[in-house]
Design an enzyme around this catalytic site. Structure first.
Site, short mmCIF file in Angstrom:
data_model
loop_
_atom_site.label_atom_id
_atom_site.label_comp_id
_atom_site.label_asym_id
_atom_site.label_seq_id
_atom_site.Cartn_x
_atom_site.Cartn_y
_atom_site.Cartn_z
N ASP A 19 0.85 -1.17 0.00
CA ASP A 19 0.00 0.00 0.00
C ASP A 19 0.90 1.24 0.00
OD1 ASP A 19 -2.23 1.68 0.45
OD2 ASP A 19 -1.86 1.58 2.62
N ASP B 41 -0.11 4.87 1.08
CA ASP B 41 -0.24 5.82 2.19
C ASP B 41 -0.15 5.12 3.54
OD1 ASP B 41 -0.58 8.05 0.52
OD2 ASP B 41 -2.62 7.35 0.10
N ASP C 33 -2.05 -0.73 5.91
CA ASP C 33 -2.43 -0.29 7.26
C ASP C 33 -3.93 -0.37 7.50
OD1 ASP C 33 -2.39 1.90 5.28
OD2 ASP C 33 -3.28 3.05 6.91
MG LIG Z 1 -2.78 3.05 3.61
#
Ligand SMILES: [Mg+2]
Length: 189
Positions: free
Chosen positions: A6, A8, A137
Site C-alpha cells: 500500500d 499511504d 495499514d
Molecule cells: Mg494506507
C-alpha cells in the site's frame, strides 16, 4: 513472489504529512494528536464540523506529492527487489482523484525512481489484484473476490486492536520471513 505494498501510511507518511498540512492551513486549531488517532479514515477523528476541512486538505494540490517518505521504506524496497521479490505498489486513489492520482505517481518517481512508476497499481478493489502478500495499514480489506494474498498489517496507532500479522520498516525482514515471503538465510546481519 509478489509483494503488494500500500502507498499511504506504508510508504508515504500520511500520519506526518496530514498534521503538517493542517497546521499550515488552520494554525489556530490543533490537529488530532497521534494518541487520539483511532480511525483508519483521518476525517473520522475530527469533529463533524471540521470534516469538510479534512477533505479539502487531502484533495488540495500538492498534498500527496509532498508527503514525506516513511523512514526505511525506500531502502527496504530496493533490498526486496535485490532479493528477487516482485514488489508492486497497490493503492486506492481518492474518489476526488484530480490531484491524488497524478501526485501519487510523482511521489513514487521522486522517492523510488522513474522505473518504479511502472509498478504502480491503482485500484479501488485490492481483492481483485493477485499477489502473495499485501502490506496495508487498513484493518479490513474486502472486495468483490476472495483475496489471493495474505494481509500483513502495517502497524499504525489506529489499527493496534486488530488481530493478525503486522510489520513496520524496522522489523520487515523478520515479519516477511515468518510469512514465507523471504527465506531466513536472506536476512542480512
Ligand atoms: Mg494506507
Amino acid at each position: 513472489m509478489i509483494l503488494l505494498l500500500d502507498q499511504d501510511n506504508v510508504l508515504a507518511d500520511f500520519e506526518t504529512g496530514f498534521p503538517t498540512a493542517w497546521i499550515a492551513r488552520f494554525p489556530g486549531i490543533p490537529p488530532a494528536a497521534e494518541a487520539d488517532r483511532r480511525s483508519f479514515q483521518v476525517r473520522d477523528d475530527y469533529p463533524s464540523h471540521l470534516r469538510c476541512e479534512v477533505d479539502a486538505i487531502i484533495s488540495s494540490p500538492g498534498f500527496y506529492r509532498n508527503l514525506p517518505v516513511m523512514q526505511g521504506a525506500a531502502e527496504a524496497v530496493v533490498e526486496l527487489l535485490q532479493k528477487g521479490i516482485d514488489v508492486f505498489i497497490c493503492t486506492s486513489p481518492l474518489s476526488q482523484y484530480q490531484n491524488c492520482v497524478l501526485e501519487k505517481y510523482e511521489w513514487v518517481e521522486e522517492h523510488l525512481g522513474t522505473e518504479f512508476t511502472k509498478r504502480v497499481i491503482l485500484t479501488r478493489d485490492k481483492a481483485l489484484v493477485r499477489g502473495d502478500i499485501l502490506v496495508d495499514d487498513k484493518p479490513e480489506i474486502r472486495g468483490l473476490a476472495a483475496p489471493q494474498w495474505r494481509h500483513v498489517l502495517y502497524d499504525q496507532p489506529y489499527n493496534r486492536r486488530c488481530p493478525g500479522p503486522r510489520m513496520t520498516w524496522s522489523n520487515w525482514r523478520e515479519a516477511l520471513v515468518s510469512q514465507g515471503l523471504l527465506l531466513h538465510e536472506t536476512i542480512r546481519g
